[in-house]
Design an enzyme around this catalytic site. Structure first.
Site, mmCIF file in Angstrom:
data_model
loop_
_atom_site.group_PDB
_atom_site.id
_atom_site.type_symbol
_atom_site.label_atom_id
_atom_site.label_comp_id
_atom_site.label_asym_id
_atom_site.label_seq_id
_atom_site.Cartn_x
_atom_site.Cartn_y
_atom_site.Cartn_z
ATOM 1 N N TRP A 130 22.164 21.196 91.918
ATOM 2 C CA TRP A 130 22.093 22.431 92.719
ATOM 3 C C TRP A 130 21.512 22.076 94.085
ATOM 4 C CZ3 TRP A 130 17.503 26.196 92.714
ATOM 5 C CH2 TRP A 130 17.844 27.388 93.361
ATOM 6 N N ASP A 220 15.363 22.755 84.302
ATOM 7 C CA ASP A 220 15.784 23.986 84.981
ATOM 8 C C ASP A 220 16.732 24.704 84.021
ATOM 9 O OD1 ASP A 220 17.084 25.938 86.467
ATOM 10 O OD2 ASP A 220 17.081 24.755 88.309
ATOM 11 N N LYS A 255 20.626 35.655 85.927
ATOM 12 C CA LYS A 255 22.001 35.684 85.404
ATOM 13 C C LYS A 255 22.024 36.271 83.999
ATOM 14 C CE LYS A 255 21.676 32.353 88.584
ATOM 15 N NZ LYS A 255 22.311 31.921 89.788
HETATM 16 N N1 KET Z 1 18.382 26.916 89.170
HETATM 17 C C1 KET Z 1 19.715 26.776 89.174
HETATM 18 C C2 KET Z 1 20.310 25.607 88.479
HETATM 19 C C3 KET Z 1 20.495 27.732 89.816
HETATM 20 O O1 KET Z 1 21.816 27.570 89.778
HETATM 21 C C4 KET Z 1 19.902 28.835 90.475
HETATM 22 C C5 KET Z 1 20.729 29.787 91.225
HETATM 23 C C6 KET Z 1 18.512 28.938 90.421
HETATM 24 C C7 KET Z 1 17.786 27.964 89.760
HETATM 25 C C8 KET Z 1 17.766 30.061 91.056
HETATM 26 O O2 KET Z 1 17.935 31.288 90.476
HETATM 27 P P1 KET Z 1 16.843 32.456 90.609
HETATM 28 O O3 KET Z 1 17.605 33.677 90.927
HETATM 29 O O4 KET Z 1 15.886 32.080 91.697
HETATM 30 O O5 KET Z 1 16.165 32.514 89.282
HETATM 31 N N2 KET Z 1 21.897 29.487 91.614
HETATM 32 C C9 KET Z 1 22.890 30.300 92.302
HETATM 33 C C10 KET Z 1 22.372 31.141 93.416
HETATM 34 C C11 KET Z 1 21.575 30.395 94.436
HETATM 35 O O6 KET Z 1 22.016 29.369 94.956
HETATM 36 O O7 KET Z 1 20.455 30.861 94.717
HETATM 37 C C12 KET Z 1 24.026 29.375 92.751
HETATM 38 O O8 KET Z 1 23.952 28.149 92.512
HETATM 39 O O9 KET Z 1 25.010 29.858 93.316
#
Ligand code: KET
Length: 404
Positions: A130, A220, A255
């Site tokens: 990511w 993660d 999610k």
């Molecule tokens: N870890 C991973 C692997 C991840 O894909 C995301 C979000 C997050 C953490 C953060 O999520 P939070 O909402 O802070 O709990 N990914 C999507 C959105 C982004 O980039 O913020 C994405 O990869 O599109």
């Protein structure tokens, strides 16, 4: 005063999503950001969360500050969800858990904690990972390196290897060379951006390597329930904790409960004993206090209410299973449409990969062409969010991909 401030080039995911919102083309398709959309292209409000919200609002009282570590009912519900109620690490009190501002907030608090208490350690992330992982750990002042992960395939090997798998041997070989106390970032399930996960047997093979090399795993878990199920997706975390390893795990509800903007997540640190966990929790609180002081109330109470009520919890499991199954159906539909358009080409990776994402192998210029000519948005790394497909757009998306 601000003449030296350079323009921000934008974030590879969030800024692209903003561009998508502004795109006037009616037929546009958003396969960029990691958000689950339903078959009508909307972000769902889960019924379990809607019911929880009604209860939370009915019971809401004075809005004092939460403690630095967050709400007690949320924190204990997280430990049970991640590790299972009877897990020895939970019952012995050797896990320090804080409620965080999304899992991003948890990841960053963990990174700041590592920078302070493991100043000689460097961080190792999968190649690729990511985009924000590197940014967050570097933002905490840490050096970030990569270990081999995604297998782009080799047509000249015998037998030829198709793209879309895991290069586990190379991954382990690199981890074996790391100095003790290196931080190894691992995706607990539904790897972002590739959709390629370790098998249970590979996780079990990784554990002795982590132990022998005295590495510190940082998991993660942003997509629990989107891979094989809530319990199955927690298997890696449970196996590492059961093996007696110390570890970090940042988990997200963005999610799994479709509560993106409520910013709900947690950071848990599994320690050797309850005394260590107490000290770690104290220093995590200090890290939070110096940063944003304490987390917000509302989202955490939605999560705690869903997880704490057996009926709502059952309902949530059903809703999460439906999201998972719809993604699988879209994987199949995209696969079949691509095979029909390009007979003889192998798109099997779409079926074997798990979670919201698949790695298409498209180059940045192909991704740009898709966006400019077809209004189909992917991240420039070639990552495709399968959860943005639906029965109304999957044929058009497949057609555009085939023409690119
Ligand atoms: N870890 C991973 C692997 C991840 O894909 C995301 C979000 C997050 C953490 C953060 O999520 P939070 O909402 O802070 O709990 N990914 C999507 C959105 C982004 O980039 O913020 C994405 O990869 O599109």
């Amino acid at each position: 005063m601000f003449e030296h401030i350079e323009p921000y080039p934008g974030d590879p995911i969030l800024s692209l999503n903003e561009d998508f919102q502004k795109d006037p083309r009616a037929h546009k398709i958003n396969l960029s950001i990691g958000i689950y959309f339903d078959d009508a292209g909307r972000i769902p409000v889960l019924e379990s969360v809607r019911s929880a919200e009604a209860r939370v609002l009915a019971a809401s009282g004075p809005k004092s500050y939460l403690p630095m570590e967050g709400a007690a009912n949320f924190r204990s519900a997280v430990q049970t969800l991640l590790f299972g109620a009877g897990h020895e690490a939970v019952t012995s009190g050797r896990i320090a858990t804080i409620q965080s501002v999304g899992s991003s907030g948890g990841l960053k608090v963990g990174a700041d904690f590592i920078a302070r208490f493991f100043p000689g350690s460097q961080v190792w992330v999968s190649d690729p990972t990511w985009d924000n992982h590197r940014a967050m750990f570097e933002g905490a002042g840490l050096t970030v390196n990569t270990y081999p992960y995604y297998d782009a395939g080799d047509a000249r090997a015998s037998p030829p290897r198709p793209a879309g798998g895991l290069n586990f041997d190379a991954m382990v070989a690199t981890l074996r060379t790391l100095p003790p106390k290196s931080i190894v970032l691992l995706h607990a399930c539904c790897h972002n951006p590739t959709g390629v996960d370790l098998t249970p047997a590979q996780w079990d093979a990784l554990i002795p390597v982590l132990r022998e090399r005295e590495l510190l795993p940082y998991l993660d878990l942003a997509y629990q329930g989107f891979g094989d199920g809530i319990e199955a997706d927690a298997r890696a975390a449970r196996a590492l904790a059961s093996a007696g390893l110390s570890l970090f795990i940042a988990n997200s509800f963005s999610k799994s409960m479709s509560v993106y903007g409520e910013r709900c997540g947690a950071l848990s640190v599994v320690c050797a004993d309850a005394q260590q966990a107490d000290n770690v929790l104290g220093q995590l609180k200090f890290t939070v206090r110096r940063n944003y002081s304490s987390p917000p109330i509302h989202g955490g109470q939605l999560v705690a209410t869903v997880l704490g009520d057996p009926t709502l919890r059952d309902q949530w499991e059903g809703e999460l299973a439906a999201m998972r199954e719809r993604i699988l159906a879209m994987r199949r539909a995209l696969h079949d449409a691509l095979v029909a358009n390009s007979p003889g080409r192998d798109f099997g990776y779409l079926l074997s990969q798990r979670g919201m994402f698949s790695y298409t192998g498209l180059t940045p210029s192909q991704v740009d062409r898709l966006r400019e000519q077809h209004a189909v948005y992917l991240v420039r790394s070639g990552r495709l969010c399968v959860a943005g497909l639906n029965s109304g757009n999957v044929q058009a998306a497949a057609q555009a991909l085939s023409e690119t």
